[in-house]
Design a protein around this motif. Sequence first.
Motif, PDB file in Angstrom:
ATOM      1  N   GLY A 196       1.055  -1.286   0.043  1.00 42.53           N
ATOM      2  CA  GLY A 196      -0.018   0.237  -0.512  1.00 42.53           C
ATOM      3  C   GLY A 196       0.701   1.572   0.136  1.00 42.53           C
ATOM      4  O   GLY A 196       1.807   1.282  -0.723  1.00 42.53           O
TER       5      GLY A 196
ATOM      6  N   SER B 287       1.287   5.450  -0.669  1.00 40.40           N
ATOM      7  CA  SER B 287       0.519   6.766  -1.884  1.00 40.40           C
ATOM      8  C   SER B 287       1.687   6.608  -2.625  1.00 40.40           C
ATOM      9  O   SER B 287       0.443   6.981  -4.321  1.00 40.40           O
TER      10      SER B 287
ATOM     11  N   SER C 217       7.695   5.167  -5.160  1.00 37.97           N
ATOM     12  CA  SER C 217       9.024   5.283  -4.197  1.00 37.97           C
ATOM     13  C   SER C 217       8.580   3.313  -4.184  1.00 37.97           C
ATOM     14  O   SER C 217       9.727   2.708  -2.792  1.00 37.97           O
TER      15      SER C 217
ATOM     16  N   GLY D 158     -10.451   8.934  -4.007  1.00 43.47           N
ATOM     17  CA  GLY D 158     -10.305   8.181  -3.044  1.00 43.47           C
ATOM     18  C   GLY D 158      -9.061   8.141  -1.925  1.00 43.47           C
ATOM     19  O   GLY D 158      -8.433   8.465  -1.969  1.00 43.47           O
ATOM     20  N   LEU D 159      -9.931   7.707  -0.720  1.00 42.12           N
ATOM     21  CA  LEU D 159      -8.771   7.407   0.125  1.00 42.12           C
ATOM     22  C   LEU D 159      -9.430   7.150   0.799  1.00 42.12           C
ATOM     23  O   LEU D 159      -8.341   6.321   2.110  1.00 42.12           O
TER      24      LEU D 159
HETATM   25  P1  AMP Z   1       4.041   5.190   1.805  1.00 41.84           P
HETATM   26  O1  AMP Z   1       5.301   6.239   2.786  1.00 41.84           O
HETATM   27  O2  AMP Z   1       4.902   5.287   0.450  1.00 41.84           O
HETATM   28  O3  AMP Z   1       4.250   3.774   2.708  1.00 41.84           O
HETATM   29  O4  AMP Z   1       2.273   5.658   1.822  1.00 41.84           O
HETATM   30  C1  AMP Z   1       1.564   6.393   3.391  1.00 41.84           C
HETATM   31  C2  AMP Z   1       1.342   6.977   3.119  1.00 41.84           C
HETATM   32  O5  AMP Z   1      -0.198   6.970   1.795  1.00 41.84           O
HETATM   33  C3  AMP Z   1       0.427   7.742   4.383  1.00 41.84           C
HETATM   34  O6  AMP Z   1       0.574   8.555   4.985  1.00 41.84           O
HETATM   35  C4  AMP Z   1      -1.699   7.716   3.689  1.00 41.84           C
HETATM   36  O7  AMP Z   1      -1.971   8.709   4.181  1.00 41.84           O
HETATM   37  C5  AMP Z   1      -1.082   7.703   2.335  1.00 41.84           C
HETATM   38  N1  AMP Z   1      -2.410   6.536   1.553  1.00 41.84           N
HETATM   39  C6  AMP Z   1      -2.775   5.610   1.472  1.00 41.84           C
HETATM   40  N2  AMP Z   1      -3.719   6.064   0.461  1.00 41.84           N
HETATM   41  C7  AMP Z   1      -3.836   7.214   0.232  1.00 41.84           C
HETATM   42  C8  AMP Z   1      -5.033   7.431  -0.550  1.00 41.84           C
HETATM   43  N3  AMP Z   1      -5.851   6.923  -1.221  1.00 41.84           N
HETATM   44  N4  AMP Z   1      -4.719   9.147  -1.020  1.00 41.84           N
HETATM   45  C9  AMP Z   1      -3.562   9.493  -0.340  1.00 41.84           C
HETATM   46  N5  AMP Z   1      -2.580   9.187   0.396  1.00 41.84           N
HETATM   47  C10 AMP Z   1      -2.661   7.909   0.727  1.00 41.84           C
END
Ligand code: AMP
Length: 418
Positions: A217, A219, A223, A315-316
């Motif tokens: 999962g 963002s 990355s 979408g959140l």
């Molecule tokens: P990462 O650091 O790449 O693992 O991403 C984690 C972050 O992704 C968290 O802070 C989440 O809030 C963000 N995230 C997950 N889903 C979404 C979404 N649909 N829209 C925006 N941010 C997201």
Amino acid sequence: MTIDQFNFAGKKAFVRVDFNVPLDENFNITDDTRMRAALPTLKKILADGGSVIIGSHLGRPKGVTEKYSLKHILKHLNELLGIEVQFANDCMGEEAAAKAAALQPGEALLLENLRFYAEEEGKPRGLADDATDEEKAAAKKAVKESQKEFTKKLASYADCYVNDAFGTAHRAHASTALIAQYFDKDHKMFGYLMEKEVKAVDKVLNDIHRPFTAIMGGSKVSSKIEIIENLLNKVDNLIITGGMTYTFTKAQGGKIGLSICEDDKLDLALELMQKAKEKGVNLVLATDAKIADSFSNDANTKFCKVNEIPDGWEGLDIGPESEKAFAEVIKGSKTILWNGPTGVFEFENFTHGSRAVGEAIVEATKNGAFSLVGGGDSVACVNKFGLASGVSYVSTGGGALLEAIEGKVLPGIAAINE
Ligand code: AMP
């Protein structure tokens, strides 16, 4: 050599730990997980009748910085270890050497922040912004040279080297990797925490019980590319979720409204889908989303198909249909890796999907699966939902775990195994 095989009686051990704990403005530790994680190793050595010289970094100082002094954590370390730990105000110099030399069995010495010296990381400091390439190269060469002396000095304090700092295992720093060359194979080893981390990673990358499902999962696709590519060679099911969903959805012609998306990664998303197909990997993407009319916990929300998000909405989190589909795949798995939330879990109203994934992993684990959760936010998720004790292993390493999953050899691990 393993820590259980080694007899520490009468020996001095240099133990590299990761005491990089968060401190508030009054220097109170707000989360001591990392300190607790190193206790089994420290206690074992002391109980054997050995003594320990503890080295760590704290924060990212660019020189001696009061704020990043390890003296702030000394009192708490005393409480955790149940002994009076000595402190050396400087990890180099006469005082540290003398205190290390005078250590008696069962005694411990904490060295001041190793990163007060540029030699720990081996990166030059204080270069002018307009430094020429030659100046940069010369500064780099100079710090690499002095790094040898620095490393040798640290090694000279002890009879053996124990690395228990998984959080920095992906860095080839003086105390995390280079120091190991001053000890032969019989005098260097992982601490218990490192042992556990290395074993957990090995179980998901090399000793795979199938089906193997990875849930990625977070963002951004950008990355996670290397991880996804490496995992495509290993997994049976790959669930790609979180903000990455919308790059994949848009790439397939879907309507994503204001959802987070990397427009320059649309082709990559299609390529990854094609690769998954070629390798026979079941790539699972969300089919519905919990959408919001603003990026806020208090936004109006509704559910819709992931590729039919109205203008002005984003979408959140995933929707109930996706939760069900993800949970089914997860529950049928025997090896599970989870990195990254399904949505913006920082907002209470968008935690449902991540919680559902966590709960499915716990259920699969109860049924005999091995589950590894790690790499930052998914650890925050399992802790937030109280699910940590229901998974097989929660990694303490953020970047280190991710690099290991990318298939990279971590310098801190290689240095012990060499
Ligand atoms: P990462 O650091 O790449 O693992 O991403 C984690 C972050 O992704 C968290 O802070 C989440 O809030 C963000 N995230 C997950 N889903 C979404 C979404 N649909 N829209 C925006 N941010 C997201």
